[in-house]
Design an enzyme around this catalytic site. Structure first.
Site, PDB file in Angstrom:
ATOM      1  CE  LYS A  35      48.892  43.798 -13.161  1.00  0.00           C
ATOM      2  NZ  LYS A  35      48.150  44.180 -11.964  1.00  0.00           N
TER       3      LYS A  35
ATOM      4  NE  ARG B 280      47.175  42.068  -4.263  1.00  0.00           N
ATOM      5  CZ  ARG B 280      46.960  42.219  -5.569  1.00  0.00           C
ATOM      6  NH1 ARG B 280      46.699  41.167  -6.332  1.00  0.00           N
ATOM      7  NH2 ARG B 280      46.998  43.417  -6.116  1.00  0.00           N
TER       8      ARG B 280
ATOM      9  CE1 TYR C 175      56.581  13.164 -27.219  1.00  0.00           C
ATOM     10  CE2 TYR C 175      55.669  15.364 -27.538  1.00  0.00           C
ATOM     11  CZ  TYR C 175      56.768  14.511 -27.450  1.00  0.00           C
ATOM     12  OH  TYR C 175      58.027  15.010 -27.589  1.00  0.00           O
TER      13      TYR C 175
ATOM     14  CG  MET D 278      58.153  22.580 -25.161  1.00  0.00           C
ATOM     15  SD  MET D 278      59.847  22.233 -24.673  1.00  0.00           S
ATOM     16  CE  MET D 278      59.629  20.953 -23.457  1.00  0.00           C
TER      17      MET D 278
HETATM   18  C1  LIG Z   1      46.908  44.913 -12.302  1.00  0.00           C
HETATM   19  C2  LIG Z   1      46.499  46.104 -11.565  1.00  0.00           C
HETATM   20  C3  LIG Z   1      45.572  47.018 -12.129  1.00  0.00           C
HETATM   21  C4  LIG Z   1      44.860  46.785 -13.435  1.00  0.00           C
HETATM   22  O1  LIG Z   1      43.774  45.879 -13.291  1.00  0.00           O
HETATM   23  P1  LIG Z   1      42.815  45.529 -14.509  1.00  0.00           P
HETATM   24  O2  LIG Z   1      41.772  44.681 -13.910  1.00  0.00           O
HETATM   25  O3  LIG Z   1      43.648  44.780 -15.499  1.00  0.00           O
HETATM   26  O4  LIG Z   1      42.320  46.820 -15.050  1.00  0.00           O
HETATM   27  C5  LIG Z   1      45.322  48.181 -11.425  1.00  0.00           C
HETATM   28  N1  LIG Z   1      45.921  48.425 -10.232  1.00  0.00           N
HETATM   29  C6  LIG Z   1      46.792  47.562  -9.667  1.00  0.00           C
HETATM   30  C7  LIG Z   1      47.394  47.910  -8.354  1.00  0.00           C
HETATM   31  C8  LIG Z   1      47.095  46.368 -10.305  1.00  0.00           C
HETATM   32  O5  LIG Z   1      47.949  45.505  -9.717  1.00  0.00           O
END
Ligand SMILES: *Cc1c(COP(=O)(O)O)cnc(C)c1O
Length: 334
Positions: free
Chosen positions: A33, A116, A247, A288
């Site tokens: 992700k 969550r 800056y 930047m």
């Molecule tokens: C991001 C995520 C992971 C991975 O977590 P890490 O701590 O990076 O290994 C696993 N499961 C879910 C549902 C996540 O959102």
């Protein structure tokens, strides 16, 4: 242009440690992700696939489509469904179950204590009823731990809750004549805290990239950071004693010195609060698209250990990494 170097050796080294811990390549889902935690979705996906990882976890369908041909199984954590055999969509609430079209490949996320996302264990039976009635394709049942990186009994409490969920799910699939779903729960921290995993696989993100944010007391495995960030010199000049640079002119030379501007800044995802780089420090403010550093080297390494930067600015390695701009070139090295 500033760029990112990805060490294939470091990545494979980490995957080897992870696969060994999990019990084989097939018990690892690589979490990709957020542009593979800033490393570059396609670059990391290709490497993971070359290593022999068959499962991936992403956030949305667009990400899944980019890596579709590299994996057999792709879990999408939060998006509306499209019919594709190997895309599994996360069900984050009972409402989701009513929204997804018949035939969708789904995985139930269970809230075992993080509060969550996910359905609560008491809703399990209701969920199975809807799944059967709406002819959804249940592929998995999973949970996420809120405190796997901290020394406390919370992980064990959530694990026990999930054990109970697994047991009831198996009873329910029997009752509703559904195929047995995949079970998974561990992230990186949980995987390395356990002796072995009984689930079908672990969902591993940060450890694959070379980090764990667990409490000091846990013995960390020898993971290696995969990513280093580099910038190229744009120009150099002599700063006379008393002259100030950048800056606000917040850095003042206490002697005559040679300084150079490099082509990286907060627009590329580094933090304005970062002050030190691998071999030196940033003089004055981060712009930047520029920083100023003493000397005249053609290339400088901004960091090769995200945890060090995280410590300096008061955050975690995850945040330092995911902020890196997708526009930076990613170069895979041995
Ligand atoms: C991001 C995520 C992971 C991975 O977590 P890490 O701590 O990076 O290994 C696993 N499961 C879910 C549902 C996540 O959102």
């Amino acid at each position: 242009m500033a760029y990112i170097k990805l060490s294939k050796n470091a990545f494979f080294h980490n995957l080897e440690l992870i696969a060994k811990k999990a019990g084989g390549n097939e018990k690892v889902a690589i979490v990709l992700k957020d542009n593979a935690y800033g490393h570059g979705l396609l670059e990391i996906a290709k490497l993971a696939s070359e290593y022999g990882i068959k499962r991936a976890v992403v956030r949305n369908t667009a990400e899944a489509k980019e890596i579709e041909n590299l994996f057999d199984y792709i879990l999408i954590l939060a998006d509306a469904p499209q019919q594709k055999e190997k895309f599994h969509y996360t069900i984050n609430s009972l409402e989701d179950l009513k929204r997804f079209p018949t035939g969708s490949h789904i995985e139930l996320k269970i809230d075992t204590g993080m509060h969550r996302n996910g359905i609560v264990p008491d809703e399990l039976e209701e969920a199975f009823k809807i799944i059967q009635k709406r002819a959804l394709n249940l592929k998995g049942v999973f949970t996420h731990f809120r405190s796997a990186d901290e020394l406390s009994s919370e992980l064990f409490w959530q694990e026990r809750n999930f054990d109970e969920v697994k047991k009831r799910s198996l009873e329910l699939v029997k009752r509703y004549e559904l195929p047995k779903p995949l079970f998974h729960s561990c992230n990186s921290a949980a995987l390395f805290r356990k002796q072995r995993i009984e689930d079908d696989f672990a969902r591993v993100g940060i450890a694959a990239y070379g980090y764990l944010e667990t409490d000091e007391i846990f013995k960390s495995p020898p993971l290696k950071p995969v990513l280093s960030l580099w910038a190229r010199r744009l120009s150099s000049r002599v700063l006379k004693k008393g002259q100030r640079v950048g800056y606000g002119g917040v850095f003042e030379a206490d002697r005559d010195m040679v300084v150079s501007a490099y082509d990286i800044g907060y627009g590329d995802g580094i933090f304005r609060a970062q002050k030190s780089i691998v071999d030196g420090k940033i003089l004055g403010r981060v712009s930047m698209d520029n920083i100023i550093v003493e000397g005249k080297q053609d290339k400088i390494c901004i960091f090769d250990d995200a945890k060090r930067v995280a410590k300096e600015i008061g955050t975690i390695s995850y945040e330092v990494l995911v902020k890196l701009s997708p526009n930076l070139a990613r170069i895979v090295c041995e």
